[in-house]
Design a protein around this motif. Sequence first.
Motif, short mmCIF file in Angstrom:
data_model
loop_
_atom_site.label_atom_id
_atom_site.label_comp_id
_atom_site.label_asym_id
_atom_site.label_seq_id
_atom_site.Cartn_x
_atom_site.Cartn_y
_atom_site.Cartn_z
N VAL A 123 -4.33 -1.31 11.13
CA VAL A 123 -3.14 -2.09 11.55
C VAL A 123 -2.05 -1.99 10.48
O VAL A 123 -0.86 -1.81 10.78
N ILE A 124 -2.43 -2.10 9.20
CA ILE A 124 -1.44 -2.00 8.11
C ILE A 124 -0.83 -0.60 8.09
O ILE A 124 0.41 -0.45 7.99
N GLY A 171 -0.63 1.49 10.61
CA GLY A 171 0.19 1.60 11.83
C GLY A 171 1.51 0.88 11.68
O GLY A 171 2.55 1.38 12.11
N THR A 172 1.47 -0.31 11.05
CA THR A 172 2.70 -1.07 10.84
C THR A 172 3.64 -0.32 9.89
O THR A 172 4.84 -0.22 10.13
N ALA A 206 5.02 2.60 11.77
CA ALA A 206 6.04 2.17 12.74
C ALA A 206 7.33 1.81 12.02
O ALA A 206 8.44 2.15 12.49
N CYS A 207 7.22 1.10 10.87
CA CYS A 207 8.42 0.74 10.10
C CYS A 207 9.13 2.00 9.57
O CYS A 207 10.36 2.10 9.63
#
Length: 198
Positions: A15-16, A18-19, A22-23
């Motif tokens: 998740v980190i 991916g975040t 994405a950022c």
Amino acid sequence: MARLSKDKRDRLILVIIGTIAACAGLWFGVIKSRQGQLVESKVRLAAAVDKLEKARARVKQAGKVEADMESVTVKLKAVEDTMATAADLYSWAYLLLERARAGHDVNIIDVTRPAKGDVGMLAQFPYDAAIFSVRGTAYYHQFGKFLADFENRFPHFRVQNLSLTGSEAAGSDASGGHPGDERLQFKIDIVALIKPTQ
């Protein structure tokens, strides 16, 4: 803090990651391209403002430009009034030289009949040329003054093919026998613009 299980820890790491991805994708895909577009827009805006200011300055100078145009038109008319017309070039050339030599100790012996020709300066140049030769005699300094006065009074003429020859008996003139006092014989070709017929 409680320890996370390996499965939850791996999900949290994904998740980190991916975040962060994405950022980064948003930053480089949207924000960076929008910043580039903003910079380009500012440059185009500055160029348009500069062009507008120049146009405003030209509009403010319109009155001055029109006055300058009228002044130049009057000057051109005055110069064209001294130009030959295609009617009688020979008498015009002879009278012109008589006026030009007034006040100078220059003797005009021969003026050839002017030949009409093309100036060959610029495309669609509205003037033709009259080319004629002048032969005469004068003292060196008098000829120099005559030539300078002629070129200053008639800026639309061009003197070319200047030929000077001294007399055979140098210094035997009645003026005192000093070197440079002998009478010179000169021959010049003059290219004069002809006033266009309207």
